[in-house]
Structure formats: structure tokens, C-alpha cells
Design an enzyme around this catalytic site. Sequence first.
Site, PDB file in Angstrom:
ATOM      1  N   ASP A  50       0.839  -1.206   0.000  1.00 17.72           N
ATOM      2  CA  ASP A  50       0.000   0.000   0.000  1.00 17.72           C
ATOM      3  C   ASP A  50       0.873   1.254   0.000  1.00 17.72           C
ATOM      4  OD1 ASP A  50      -2.451  -1.270  -0.109  1.00 17.72           O
ATOM      5  OD2 ASP A  50      -2.536  -1.548   2.061  1.00 17.72           O
ATOM      6  N   GLY A  51       2.018   1.165   0.680  1.00 16.15           N
ATOM      7  CA  GLY A  51       2.950   2.304   0.688  1.00 16.15           C
ATOM      8  C   GLY A  51       3.426   2.627  -0.724  1.00 16.15           C
ATOM      9  N   GLU A 125      -3.916  10.185   4.684  1.00 13.28           N
ATOM     10  CA  GLU A 125      -4.157  11.126   5.770  1.00 13.28           C
ATOM     11  C   GLU A 125      -3.132  12.256   5.846  1.00 13.28           C
ATOM     12  OE1 GLU A 125      -1.297   8.945   6.335  1.00 13.28           O
ATOM     13  OE2 GLU A 125      -2.674   7.643   7.389  1.00 13.28           O
ATOM     14  N   ARG A 151      -4.678  19.127  23.208  1.00 11.15           N
ATOM     15  CA  ARG A 151      -3.293  18.978  23.704  1.00 11.15           C
ATOM     16  C   ARG A 151      -2.980  17.500  23.722  1.00 11.15           C
ATOM     17  NH1 ARG A 151      -5.312  23.225  26.410  1.00 11.15           N
ATOM     18  NH2 ARG A 151      -4.006  25.068  26.656  1.00 11.15           N
ATOM     19  N   ASP A 153      -0.333  14.227  21.590  1.00  9.67           N
ATOM     20  CA  ASP A 153       0.763  13.896  20.677  1.00  9.67           C
ATOM     21  C   ASP A 153       0.506  14.386  19.258  1.00  9.67           C
ATOM     22  OD1 ASP A 153       1.982  12.675  22.763  1.00  9.67           O
ATOM     23  OD2 ASP A 153       2.106  10.683  21.855  1.00  9.67           O
TER      24      ASP A 153
HETATM   25  P1  NAP Z   1       5.303   2.269   6.802  1.00 10.51           P
HETATM   26  O1  NAP Z   1       5.480   2.782   8.181  1.00 10.51           O
HETATM   27  O2  NAP Z   1       6.456   1.594   6.127  1.00 10.51           O
HETATM   28  O3  NAP Z   1       4.050   1.261   6.723  1.00 10.51           O
HETATM   29  C1  NAP Z   1       2.883   1.493   7.372  1.00 10.51           C
HETATM   30  C2  NAP Z   1       1.930   0.319   7.169  1.00 10.51           C
HETATM   31  O4  NAP Z   1       0.660   0.878   6.825  1.00 10.51           O
HETATM   32  C3  NAP Z   1       2.301  -0.662   6.060  1.00 10.51           C
HETATM   33  O5  NAP Z   1       2.064  -1.975   6.518  1.00 10.51           O
HETATM   34  C4  NAP Z   1       1.354  -0.276   4.947  1.00 10.51           C
HETATM   35  O6  NAP Z   1       1.021  -1.371   4.119  1.00 10.51           O
HETATM   36  C5  NAP Z   1       0.136   0.123   5.744  1.00 10.51           C
HETATM   37  N1  NAP Z   1      -0.832   0.946   5.021  1.00 10.51           N
HETATM   38  C6  NAP Z   1      -0.631   1.996   4.198  1.00 10.51           C
HETATM   39  N2  NAP Z   1      -1.796   2.480   3.758  1.00 10.51           N
HETATM   40  C7  NAP Z   1      -2.760   1.708   4.311  1.00 10.51           C
HETATM   41  C8  NAP Z   1      -4.173   1.693   4.233  1.00 10.51           C
HETATM   42  N3  NAP Z   1      -4.823   2.610   3.516  1.00 10.51           N
HETATM   43  N4  NAP Z   1      -4.848   0.773   4.956  1.00 10.51           N
HETATM   44  C9  NAP Z   1      -4.200  -0.142   5.700  1.00 10.51           C
HETATM   45  N5  NAP Z   1      -2.874  -0.185   5.813  1.00 10.51           N
HETATM   46  C10 NAP Z   1      -2.159   0.730   5.125  1.00 10.51           C
HETATM   47  O7  NAP Z   1       4.828   3.509   5.924  1.00 10.51           O
HETATM   48  P2  NAP Z   1       4.475   3.613   4.400  1.00 10.51           P
HETATM   49  O8  NAP Z   1       4.543   2.283   3.720  1.00 10.51           O
HETATM   50  O9  NAP Z   1       5.261   4.741   3.846  1.00 10.51           O
HETATM   51  O10 NAP Z   1       2.924   4.040   4.484  1.00 10.51           O
HETATM   52  C11 NAP Z   1       2.576   5.307   4.955  1.00 10.51           C
HETATM   53  C12 NAP Z   1       1.403   5.111   5.839  1.00 10.51           C
HETATM   54  O11 NAP Z   1       1.804   4.487   7.043  1.00 10.51           O
HETATM   55  C13 NAP Z   1       0.781   6.391   6.311  1.00 10.51           C
HETATM   56  O12 NAP Z   1      -0.107   6.922   5.348  1.00 10.51           O
HETATM   57  C14 NAP Z   1       0.103   5.979   7.594  1.00 10.51           C
HETATM   58  O13 NAP Z   1      -1.257   5.680   7.402  1.00 10.51           O
HETATM   59  C15 NAP Z   1       0.787   4.694   7.979  1.00 10.51           C
HETATM   60  N6  NAP Z   1       1.318   4.817   9.346  1.00 10.51           N
HETATM   61  C16 NAP Z   1       0.735   4.060  10.299  1.00 10.51           C
HETATM   62  C17 NAP Z   1       1.126   4.184  11.610  1.00 10.51           C
HETATM   63  C18 NAP Z   1       0.456   3.332  12.651  1.00 10.51           C
HETATM   64  O14 NAP Z   1      -0.368   2.494  12.264  1.00 10.51           O
HETATM   65  N7  NAP Z   1       0.733   3.560  13.910  1.00 10.51           N
HETATM   66  C19 NAP Z   1       2.124   5.087  11.980  1.00 10.51           C
HETATM   67  C20 NAP Z   1       2.707   5.850  10.965  1.00 10.51           C
HETATM   68  C21 NAP Z   1       2.291   5.725   9.635  1.00 10.51           C
HETATM   69  P3  NAP Z   1       2.063  -2.059   3.112  1.00 10.51           P
HETATM   70  O15 NAP Z   1       2.950  -2.904   3.969  1.00 10.51           O
HETATM   71  O16 NAP Z   1       1.174  -2.861   2.216  1.00 10.51           O
HETATM   72  O17 NAP Z   1       2.804  -0.983   2.389  1.00 10.51           O
END
Ligand code: NAP
Length: 266
Positions: A50-51, A125, A151, A153
Site C-alpha cells: 500500500d505504501g 491522511e 493537547r 501527541d
Molecule cells: P510504513 O510505516 O512503512 O508502513 C505502514 C503500514 O501501513 C504498512 O504496513 C502499509 O502497508 C500500511 N498501510 C498503508 N496504507 C494503508 C491503508 N490505507 N490501509 C491499511 N494499511 C495501510 O509507511 P508507508 O509504507 O510509507 O505508508 C505510509 C502510511 O503508514 C501512512 O499513510 C500511515 O497511514 C501509515 N502509518 C501508520 C502508523 C500506525 O499504524 N501507527 C504510523 C505511521 C504511519 P504495506 O505494507 O502494504 O505498504
Amino acid sequence: MKIATVLRKDDYTREVCRQLREKLLQPDCPFRFVESPEEKPDMVLSIGGDGTLLEAVHQYGFEPAYVGIHTGHLGFYADWHPDELDEFVQVLTQRTEPVIVEYPTVQCRIHTKQGITYDKWALNELVIRNASLSTLVACVYINGDEFETFRGDGLIVSSPSGSTAYNKAVNGALVHPSIEAIQLSEIASINNQAYRTVNSSLVLPNHHEVELIVMNPEIMIGLDREQGVWKDVRSITCRVGGEKVKFARYKKLTFWSRVRKSFITG
Ligand code: NAP
């Protein structure tokens, strides 16, 4: 048909892409691979997770239709598994008409204290956090009316398809992508006798606007995969985006079945 590819940077993904090109590029085939947004592809294939798809949509924008091939686990944006390359090639070569589904985005306008505005958007987001470990303080206005002073994170404004990502990790609701809405969710709000927030996620319909007036001199802003420290941000306004991201669906995989598979059955 002009096709572009965006790949996760690993050997397996590159090999899947090589095989796909080989299968598609037969003599007299109607496909041509292009390498840049300027060449205006009709379809963008994201091969990865998804990323990777988030990276693809920011690179190629709202014009092409996207198809995801996941080289990890089942994705929310990716429908196809590398084992299904032959089936995928078949639907493309037989010119099967896909169902085009359109996912809403979050439209964000960042206003600086110097009066400059930056228009941004996100498929998953917008996230704001304080740039240091101390508390983010932001006054939340909804449609011009004061709502609360947050207030904690950080704050997330997610789209429906982003509701399964970071938003879910903070107990936000999962919203079906056919609903045009944005969701405001809190990350670790302070709630005690001095400070109070609603402490629930808010789902706002199309045409509603949330304004976050920032009290910190420096904040971290995340937009999907992009993140950076911003100085002197006065406020950020968010609403449902005017543009949607198009996905070409060749098989029936419902949003709720993806939710079930990703979070319940595995
Ligand atoms: P990453 O930190 O490497 O991966 C974040 C995880 O979120 C990956 O497993 C990714 O899936 C999954 N993901 C992305 N979009 C999604 C969706 N629409 N629904 C369900 N899961 C989803 O970061 P990245 O790959 O660059 O992705 C960026 C996204 O990470 C941000 O948009 C944010 O939503 C998410 N994120 C989540 C958290 C958390 O859950 N605490 C914290 C920071 C960021 P894949 O493995 O298939 O790529």
C-alpha cells in the site's frame, strides 16, 4: 494503452515486474510501457505494498487508473498477487472493462504566519505532531466555530481509504470509501481536570471544514508517505478533496472482505 509502473525497491518486486512486462509485451500487443507522468499513462501499476501505491498516486496524480499488485501481504489498495500474473495479463489482453472505483482524498491548505498558503492533498491522511517530544497544542474549529483545544501527541485527518491505516491504530472508525468524508482522530490527547477534548473520532461530511490552529512554533506534518518539519504554521484547513483517485478493479474484492482478511482472519 500506455502503462507506467511504480515498484517497491526490492529484488522480488523487480522480478515480478520483469515477468509482467515479458508476458504483456507480445508481438502486436496494444500496450506500451512509459516511464514518467509527462507521458500520460492510462494505467499505473503499483507493484509492492500500500505504501508503494501511495508513492504512485503522488507521482502520477488523478488522471490514470491505478492497479496494485502486492508483493507482500494483501493490500487495501492492491488487488493482485504475483501468482495471478497470467490471469491479470489475460484480463488486460482481452480488454475486459474494469469497474472504476474512485476513492476520496483529503484536501489540505497550510497557512503560514507570513501569509503564504500551500495546497496539499493526501490519499490516506494528514498527520500533525509537535516537532519535538513536547505536547502539540492546536485549536480545532469546525466550519468556522470553535470546537476544542487539543493537547496531546498529534491529530490525524484521514480519508475513508486511509481509515484502515494510521487512523485505525488510534481507534478511529473504519469508513467505507464510497462515503465522502474526512475523519479527525486524536493521538494520545491529554484529558484531565485542566484540559479536555472530545476524545472520540469525528467523521465530517463533504463540504464541512476542519481548521487546526497551531500554537507550536514548529510542527511535523505528514501527508501519506511525505513528512517534514514546518516552521511558523498558523493553521491547516482540511476538507474532502475535490479530486478522487481512480482504481481499475477487474475482480470483486469488497472493502469489508479486505478488512476481515487484513485484521481478523489474516
Ligand atoms: P510504513 O510505516 O512503512 O508502513 C505502514 C503500514 O501501513 C504498512 O504496513 C502499509 O502497508 C500500511 N498501510 C498503508 N496504507 C494503508 C491503508 N490505507 N490501509 C491499511 N494499511 C495501510 O509507511 P508507508 O509504507 O510509507 O505508508 C505510509 C502510511 O503508514 C501512512 O499513510 C500511515 O497511514 C501509515 N502509518 C501508520 C502508523 C500506525 O499504524 N501507527 C504510523 C505511521 C504511519 P504495506 O505494507 O502494504 O505498504
